[in-house]
Write a protein that holds these residues in place. Sequence first.
Motif, mmCIF file in Angstrom:
data_model
loop_
_atom_site.group_PDB
_atom_site.id
_atom_site.type_symbol
_atom_site.label_atom_id
_atom_site.label_comp_id
_atom_site.label_asym_id
_atom_site.label_seq_id
_atom_site.Cartn_x
_atom_site.Cartn_y
_atom_site.Cartn_z
ATOM 1 N N PRO A 290 0.052 5.590 11.868
ATOM 2 C CA PRO A 290 -0.128 4.836 10.621
ATOM 3 C C PRO A 290 -1.550 4.307 10.420
ATOM 4 O O PRO A 290 -2.004 4.154 9.291
ATOM 5 N N ALA A 291 -2.273 4.072 11.511
ATOM 6 C CA ALA A 291 -3.651 3.596 11.398
ATOM 7 C C ALA A 291 -4.563 4.637 10.752
ATOM 8 O O ALA A 291 -5.627 4.297 10.235
ATOM 9 N N LYS A 292 -4.145 5.931 10.773
ATOM 10 C CA LYS A 292 -4.945 6.987 10.154
ATOM 11 C C LYS A 292 -4.707 7.100 8.646
ATOM 12 O O LYS A 292 -5.416 7.831 7.970
ATOM 13 N N MET A 293 -3.693 6.406 8.167
ATOM 14 C CA MET A 293 -3.414 6.451 6.730
ATOM 15 C C MET A 293 -4.490 5.699 5.967
ATOM 16 O O MET A 293 -5.128 4.789 6.508
ATOM 17 N N ARG A 294 -4.685 6.099 4.727
ATOM 18 C CA ARG A 294 -5.715 5.472 3.898
ATOM 19 C C ARG A 294 -5.484 3.964 3.812
ATOM 20 O O ARG A 294 -4.347 3.512 3.629
ATOM 21 N N PRO A 295 -6.536 3.174 3.913
ATOM 22 C CA PRO A 295 -6.377 1.711 3.825
ATOM 23 C C PRO A 295 -5.728 1.270 2.510
ATOM 24 O O PRO A 295 -4.936 0.329 2.500
ATOM 25 N N GLU A 296 -6.062 1.969 1.411
ATOM 26 C CA GLU A 296 -5.464 1.614 0.108
ATOM 27 C C GLU A 296 -3.960 1.821 0.133
ATOM 28 O O GLU A 296 -3.207 1.065 -0.481
ATOM 29 N N PHE A 297 -3.505 2.854 0.840
ATOM 30 C CA PHE A 297 -2.076 3.125 0.950
ATOM 31 C C PHE A 297 -1.401 2.036 1.785
ATOM 32 O O PHE A 297 -0.359 1.508 1.401
ATOM 33 N N ARG A 298 -1.990 1.723 2.930
ATOM 34 C CA ARG A 298 -1.399 0.691 3.797
ATOM 35 C C ARG A 298 -1.323 -0.649 3.075
ATOM 36 O O ARG A 298 -0.316 -1.357 3.150
ATOM 37 N N LYS A 299 -2.377 -0.975 2.347
ATOM 38 C CA LYS A 299 -2.384 -2.221 1.568
ATOM 39 C C LYS A 299 -1.298 -2.166 0.492
ATOM 40 O O LYS A 299 -0.573 -3.138 0.274
ATOM 41 N N GLY A 300 -1.183 -1.025 -0.176
ATOM 42 C CA GLY A 300 -0.170 -0.854 -1.217
ATOM 43 C C GLY A 300 1.242 -0.998 -0.684
ATOM 44 O O GLY A 300 2.103 -1.602 -1.319
ATOM 45 N N ILE A 301 1.508 -0.432 0.494
ATOM 46 C CA ILE A 301 2.835 -0.551 1.110
ATOM 47 C C ILE A 301 3.154 -2.021 1.382
ATOM 48 O O ILE A 301 4.270 -2.484 1.124
ATOM 49 N N GLY A 302 2.181 -2.749 1.881
ATOM 50 C CA GLY A 302 2.385 -4.183 2.129
ATOM 51 C C GLY A 302 2.707 -4.932 0.849
ATOM 52 O O GLY A 302 3.626 -5.770 0.813
ATOM 53 N N GLU A 303 1.980 -4.616 -0.236
ATOM 54 C CA GLU A 303 2.237 -5.265 -1.525
ATOM 55 C C GLU A 303 3.597 -4.859 -2.089
ATOM 56 O O GLU A 303 4.310 -5.686 -2.655
ATOM 57 N N LEU A 304 3.950 -3.589 -1.923
ATOM 58 C CA LEU A 304 5.255 -3.118 -2.392
ATOM 59 C C LEU A 304 6.382 -3.852 -1.672
ATOM 60 O O LEU A 304 7.358 -4.279 -2.298
ATOM 61 N N MET A 305 6.253 -4.008 -0.376
ATOM 62 C CA MET A 305 7.274 -4.715 0.387
ATOM 63 C C MET A 305 7.425 -6.153 -0.111
ATOM 64 O O MET A 305 8.540 -6.656 -0.233
ATOM 65 N N LYS A 306 6.314 -6.807 -0.423
ATOM 66 C CA LYS A 306 6.373 -8.174 -0.952
ATOM 67 C C LYS A 306 7.123 -8.211 -2.277
ATOM 68 O O LYS A 306 7.960 -9.089 -2.514
ATOM 69 N N VAL A 307 6.833 -7.246 -3.156
ATOM 70 C CA VAL A 307 7.495 -7.184 -4.460
ATOM 71 C C VAL A 307 8.994 -6.962 -4.277
ATOM 72 O O VAL A 307 9.817 -7.669 -4.867
ATOM 73 N N VAL A 308 9.354 -5.990 -3.454
ATOM 74 C CA VAL A 308 10.774 -5.679 -3.251
ATOM 75 C C VAL A 308 11.501 -6.871 -2.641
ATOM 76 O O VAL A 308 12.565 -7.278 -3.120
ATOM 77 N N PHE A 309 10.934 -7.465 -1.605
ATOM 78 C CA PHE A 309 11.616 -8.575 -0.943
ATOM 79 C C PHE A 309 11.684 -9.815 -1.833
ATOM 80 O O PHE A 309 12.626 -10.593 -1.737
ATOM 81 N N SER A 310 10.714 -9.992 -2.711
ATOM 82 C CA SER A 310 10.759 -11.164 -3.602
ATOM 83 C C SER A 310 11.768 -10.979 -4.723
ATOM 84 O O SER A 310 12.322 -11.946 -5.226
ATOM 85 N N LYS A 311 12.025 -9.746 -5.121
ATOM 86 C CA LYS A 311 12.949 -9.469 -6.235
ATOM 87 C C LYS A 311 14.375 -9.188 -5.787
ATOM 88 O O LYS A 311 15.298 -9.322 -6.568
ATOM 89 N N CYS A 312 14.538 -8.737 -4.540
ATOM 90 C CA CYS A 312 15.890 -8.434 -4.054
ATOM 91 C C CYS A 312 16.581 -9.717 -3.649
ATOM 92 O O CYS A 312 16.011 -10.550 -2.965
ATOM 93 N N GLY A 313 17.774 -9.832 -4.077
ATOM 94 C CA GLY A 313 18.580 -10.987 -3.718
ATOM 95 C C GLY A 313 20.027 -10.620 -3.943
ATOM 96 O O GLY A 313 20.349 -9.468 -4.246
ATOM 97 N N PRO A 314 20.899 -11.581 -3.827
ATOM 98 C CA PRO A 314 22.302 -11.266 -4.077
ATOM 99 C C PRO A 314 22.501 -10.876 -5.538
ATOM 100 O O PRO A 314 21.795 -11.362 -6.416
ATOM 101 N N LYS A 315 23.442 -10.007 -5.792
ATOM 102 C CA LYS A 315 23.759 -9.598 -7.154
ATOM 103 C C LYS A 315 24.379 -10.790 -7.872
ATOM 104 O O LYS A 315 25.271 -11.449 -7.350
ATOM 105 N N MET A 316 23.854 -11.064 -9.070
ATOM 106 C CA MET A 316 24.329 -12.202 -9.850
ATOM 107 C C MET A 316 24.964 -11.700 -11.144
ATOM 108 O O MET A 316 24.540 -10.698 -11.701
ATOM 109 N N MET A 317 25.961 -12.406 -11.603
ATOM 110 C CA MET A 317 26.506 -12.198 -12.936
ATOM 111 C C MET A 317 26.412 -13.555 -13.605
ATOM 112 O O MET A 317 27.206 -14.448 -13.312
#
Length: 174
Positions: A138-165
Amino acid sequence: QIFSLAVLLSSMFVYNQMGGIDEAALDRLSLVTEMTKHIQVRAGKKTKSASELGSFSPTFLWLLRDFYLSLSEDGEKITAKDYLETALQPVKGSSGPAKAKNQIRESIRELFPDRNCFTLVRPMNDEWELQNLNKCDPAKMRPEFRKGIGELMKVVFSKCGPKMMGTTVLTGAM
């Protein structure tokens, strides 16, 4: 119908695609317009429109992998969300194809009022390494990609929660 149920029971729907948003990508997502034909929500009446279903829909995240376009419009930098919203604007015209394209766009906008877009660059530039990505450090992957994956994980974890009605957490039998 099973896909429709799975989407409705989810708190987030990630649509994973390579490249940018174009007519072909929107056409592939036309399953969303078909979803409205299979879903009826019982809240005292049968729901018929996509906008009525929007209150039950999960957060929609359009993930664009290997994204290569510049996010700009009229010389100004835009966000990935702006890019998505621009792609979802109606096309001009009143012909059959224009109406069909606009129906897809409208259905996506109405079914997923909470929507976002996220872009990731190619993880590697070298074709051989890209084809053998699972063996690559993974250290050989482009820095922009690694940074993007970290940001994506933050977005997903901040938006995922229990299903609400509404204000009720769905836990099983209701």
